[in-house]
Design a protein around this motif. Sequence first.
Motif, PDB file in Angstrom:
ATOM      1  N   GLY A   1      -4.243  -6.769 -39.611  1.00 17.59           N
ATOM      2  CA  GLY A   1      -2.784  -6.515 -40.055  1.00 17.59           C
ATOM      3  C   GLY A   1      -2.710  -6.705 -41.604  1.00 17.59           C
ATOM      4  O   GLY A   1      -3.956  -7.315 -42.413  1.00 17.59           O
ATOM      5  N   PRO A   2      -1.868  -7.076 -42.333  1.00 17.66           N
ATOM      6  CA  PRO A   2      -0.449  -6.785 -41.602  1.00 17.66           C
ATOM      7  C   PRO A   2      -0.400  -5.094 -41.598  1.00 17.66           C
ATOM      8  O   PRO A   2      -1.147  -4.323 -42.134  1.00 17.66           O
ATOM      9  CB  PRO A   2       0.454  -6.942 -42.668  1.00 17.66           C
ATOM     10  N   TYR A   3       0.507  -4.691 -40.538  1.00 22.34           N
ATOM     11  CA  TYR A   3       0.380  -3.555 -40.066  1.00 22.34           C
ATOM     12  C   TYR A   3       1.737  -2.753 -40.772  1.00 22.34           C
ATOM     13  O   TYR A   3       2.009  -1.670 -40.647  1.00 22.34           O
ATOM     14  CB  TYR A   3       0.541  -3.423 -38.508  1.00 22.34           C
ATOM     15  N   ASP A   4       2.663  -3.327 -41.605  1.00 19.93           N
ATOM     16  CA  ASP A   4       3.771  -2.734 -42.166  1.00 19.93           C
ATOM     17  C   ASP A   4       3.705  -2.676 -43.453  1.00 19.93           C
ATOM     18  O   ASP A   4       4.577  -2.837 -44.241  1.00 19.93           O
ATOM     19  CB  ASP A   4       5.080  -3.432 -41.876  1.00 19.93           C
ATOM     20  N   ASN A   5       2.320  -2.425 -44.204  1.00 18.94           N
ATOM     21  CA  ASN A   5       2.195  -2.356 -45.459  1.00 18.94           C
ATOM     22  C   ASN A   5       3.061  -1.176 -46.068  1.00 18.94           C
ATOM     23  O   ASN A   5       3.421  -1.404 -47.284  1.00 18.94           O
ATOM     24  CB  ASN A   5       0.714  -1.881 -45.774  1.00 18.94           C
TER      25      ASN A   5
ATOM     26  N   THR B   1       8.977  -0.493 -42.832  1.00 16.07           N
ATOM     27  CA  THR B   1       9.412  -0.160 -41.247  1.00 16.07           C
ATOM     28  C   THR B   1      10.385   0.859 -41.232  1.00 16.07           C
ATOM     29  O   THR B   1      10.937   1.386 -42.033  1.00 16.07           O
ATOM     30  CB  THR B   1       9.822  -1.421 -40.975  1.00 16.07           C
TER      31      THR B   1
ATOM     32  N   PRO C   1       6.457  -0.944 -37.558  1.00 13.15           N
ATOM     33  CA  PRO C   1       5.518  -0.372 -38.826  1.00 13.15           C
ATOM     34  C   PRO C   1       5.718   1.141 -39.004  1.00 13.15           C
ATOM     35  O   PRO C   1       5.947   1.891 -37.946  1.00 13.15           O
ATOM     36  CB  PRO C   1       4.345  -0.871 -38.296  1.00 13.15           C
TER      37      PRO C   1
END
Length: 774
Positions: free
Chosen positions: A480-484, A487, A557
């Motif tokens: 991650g992070p997975y929300d680059n 969201t 994400p």
Amino acid sequence: MLRWQFWQRAFRVLALALIIVTLPLCARDAHSVASSSYAVYLPLVAKQTMPPIVFVSRQIMPQGSIYWDVPKGLAGVGPYSRFAVAAPGKLMVLEPDGRVRVLIDGANPASTAPYNLIDVNAPDVSYDGTTIVFAGLPQGRYESGALTNPGAWRIYTIKADGSGLRQVTTSNQRLDLTQFGPAAGGLAAYDDTDPVWLPDGRIVFSSTRWPAYAHYSGVRASNLFVVNPDGSNLRRITSERNGADRPLVDPITGKIVYARWWRNHRFPVNDMSTIPDPNGGYIQRDGLTANRNNPVGGETMFRNAWQAATINPDGTELAMWAGVFRSEDANHIYGGAFTPEGDLIANYFPMYNMTEAAGFGGLRRYRRGAGGYTPLMGVATFTLDYVNPRNPTSFGIFKGQYVTDPDVSNNWMVVSLARDIGQDYGLYQTQIDGSGLRLLYDNPGTAEVRARFLAPRPLPPIIPDRITQVPSLLPPTAAGPYDNDGTFIFDALNVYANGPVDMDIVNAPPVGSARTIRFFIDHQRTSPGSFPNLDWPILLSELAVQPDGSVRNSNVPANVPLFEQLRGPNGTVPLTGMRSNPDGAAHVAGMNFGRPGERQRCVGCHAGHTLIPVPPTDEAARWSNLAPGATIRVSSALDSRYVSGLTDRRVMKGEVWQYWRSAANQTSGQWVTLTFPVPVTVRQVRLYNPRSTPNTDLQVHQATVRLFSDEAGAIEVARQTVGPLTTFGAGAEFADVRVRVVRVEIDRVSGRVDGVTCASLAEIEVIARGEAGN
């Protein structure tokens, strides 16, 4: 001079007579024409003149199946051959008078300098009829055969007169792939294909530019991208882990409809223990298993087929476009063409996953929404009538002629048809129902496919982009992070919501069966192919489901493949379908995604739930027919196997003998009770009369609906009388009464069902909201 004019007229009469004699022969015996050594092309005249047709003529693949090496293959179909090299290929135009123009000749690459194209595929015509977009492959050294990725297919445009050839997408994407470890080498190349004009002038196409392997056969995952005709503003609009191919534009809504590969090689289990795989990764973890033999929900949880999905051109509002229950066969759609009224004439290929064979299919007609299809031409059903029944079995190759790639103009279609497993396709004209087949053009030894009418057409609605963010070129790293990319809001308004009566989708999990919902991300990391034990899904979060079935996750994400799973009060995965006859589990058997800043509102948690219209307000969504989740008891039954017909949501569909019927000759004192697993607040109980048939004339004149607040059905809190009933339903209205039991008593009835004197109901709906408590 007069003598010369006489012979001119005589020659014309003789020529006309020959045409009149030979045209029916061509229509009746196209196979004999196709087996000749010369191209056949006929004027596009019938009851009405059709416009010019642009199409591709490509070489026939030497092998059409991984199981049997005799049949030939159709290039451009599914992961098996969508990027196969079938050079030399030609982009051609068939004029109404029968003349043929070659726009791109792959046998003469220098004629397309500086692009030097040797193969072409998938043309589409702009709405003003002036410009063609297509996929092209430049000269080079490529691996041939099935399941190949040349890494050089790009999108081009050309004017209808053959001028102005221009490259749209380029090969300038350079990515640092070190995050993929051993998978990096296989993810470097990418191909673009299946371009389609959007109503706003942009182009949407399918591509493997976003690096990932699908969940089957080690093939590359495909996604949809949009781009301006000059190559600017290129961006991805889907986040599929498996496939997004063959986009089309719905002429009624302006939305994109595409073939979506529905696949997830992890399945639900109640056991939360972790079982490592000796070869790395896991066999089981976080309530998921890679063993498909005995998951919660049974074998119905295994999905490996393509179906119709729809999105806006900015990638928002993902949903199913059409579908029926959990049928891989009935839901199989891979491209096609829309009729003016918005029906889809779709390609059907009996090899559902389309990684093991290419072609051998037919055409079906679908209408938007829940429902089945009408077979039209070719092998359009899963017949199991194998061309080669054994040694080896010709899986996905059934007896018949094969039809593909329709386009529609008014009441006519142009299709490609092959008479046998050699898959030597020619172009034919038919009526939309598949009748009136007439040969237009066939060059023996090559496949003439992907035809499109070269003419102006009505412009669909233009849907402006609400979200213009350009997604990342790479998926997140494993850590991650997975929300680059930001969201989105996942807003499940009611996981217990069911579709209306006679809507052809499965039932939701029973009210009260969901305690939490678990969110997983399942993106490409270091797995070098389709290995279920590797790149194990990552549990992102687990949120409580409210008693009314609502749950909101405001921090999901964006632009990554996701799936969800419900867990019940006892920690197990809830079942879907009727309580008495479950048919699956509340676990997403594919993937989904959202765009940054989007609010995804939906109802239900079961196969096909995105086909249910979302109510206009969140409060309205809390109310739905909860009867399928109730336990049924009856006073008597002619056949106890069909008591569940009371809540199967089938009135005008299905068989009348599947309705609940009391024991023969028992019409007085008959009743039904529905007991809910948790308290529900009831707003309406709707009762449906059996429909009339030549042998059924039963009429329920009056019924009484009684509500009880306790599970034992002893404390009555409300009652209403309703009748006479109809097949459209008659409602007993209540002032939002909290209950556990609904009892329906048949007060007065006459007639018979299927020749039997009895009491009967076709369906009971209980419009209610789930509540907390026992």
